[in-house]
Scaffold this motif. Structure first.
Motif, PDB file in Angstrom:
ATOM      1  N   ASN A   9       0.804  -1.156  -0.129  1.00 50.09           N
ATOM      2  CA  ASN A   9      -0.124   0.023  -0.154  1.00 50.09           C
ATOM      3  C   ASN A   9       0.850   1.203  -0.132  1.00 50.09           C
ATOM      4  N   ILE A  10       0.336   2.268  -0.524  1.00 49.15           N
ATOM      5  CA  ILE A  10       0.899   3.642  -0.485  1.00 49.15           C
ATOM      6  C   ILE A  10       2.282   3.454  -1.135  1.00 49.15           C
ATOM      7  N   VAL A  11       2.420   2.819  -2.204  1.00 49.01           N
ATOM      8  CA  VAL A  11       3.676   2.529  -3.084  1.00 49.01           C
ATOM      9  C   VAL A  11       4.139   3.893  -3.421  1.00 49.01           C
ATOM     10  N   LYS A  12       5.608   3.805  -3.393  1.00 43.79           N
ATOM     11  CA  LYS A  12       6.682   5.040  -3.933  1.00 43.79           C
ATOM     12  C   LYS A  12       7.616   4.509  -4.994  1.00 43.79           C
ATOM     13  N   PRO A  13       7.820   5.502  -5.943  1.00 44.37           N
ATOM     14  CA  PRO A  13       8.787   5.205  -7.017  1.00 44.37           C
ATOM     15  C   PRO A  13      10.021   4.418  -6.623  1.00 44.37           C
TER      16      PRO A  13
END
Length: 121
Positions: free
Chosen positions: A84-88
């Protein structure tokens, strides 16, 4: 010997969610510690998360704690990584791992072929 096959990778926007699955065959995962590692281009394979036999003891890398959740279903011989709330910076090939002892930051044990996760900004 246990065989592992990952699925669920793909392209996702930053802030979104992705669910990775690892299907095991050949042996029951009941007696294995299970985990996920990842490897970005030109970087070493790094620990992401692990889970003990009974699914109670879980460990996470600082970079994903609070955003990723690892779970297992021994009856289905599967391990899940909910992202969840993935980032580059989560962009990498994600590998499922099985080991007959506690999983540490040192990559050891059995591996799947990996699944690509790409997070766009």
């Amino acid at each position: 010997q246990v065989q592992l096959v990952e699925s669920g990778g793909g392209l996702v926007q930053a802030g979104g969610s992705l669910r990775l699955s690892c299907a095991a065959s050949g042996r029951s995962i009941n007696t294995y510690f299970m985990g996920w590692f990842r490897q970005a281009p030109e970087k070493e394979r790094e620990f992401v998360a692990s889970i003990g036999w009974g699914g109670v003891v879980r460990s996470y890398a600082d970079s994903v704690r609070g955003r990723f959740t690892i779970s297992r279903d021994n009856a289905k011989n599967m391990v899940i990584l909910q992202m969840n709330i993935v980032k580059p910076e989560d962009t990498a090939v994600y590998y499922c791992n099985a080991k007959q002892g506690p999983i540490t930051a040192t990559p050891e044990g059995y591996w799947g072929q990996g699944t690509q996760v790409t997070v766009s900004s």
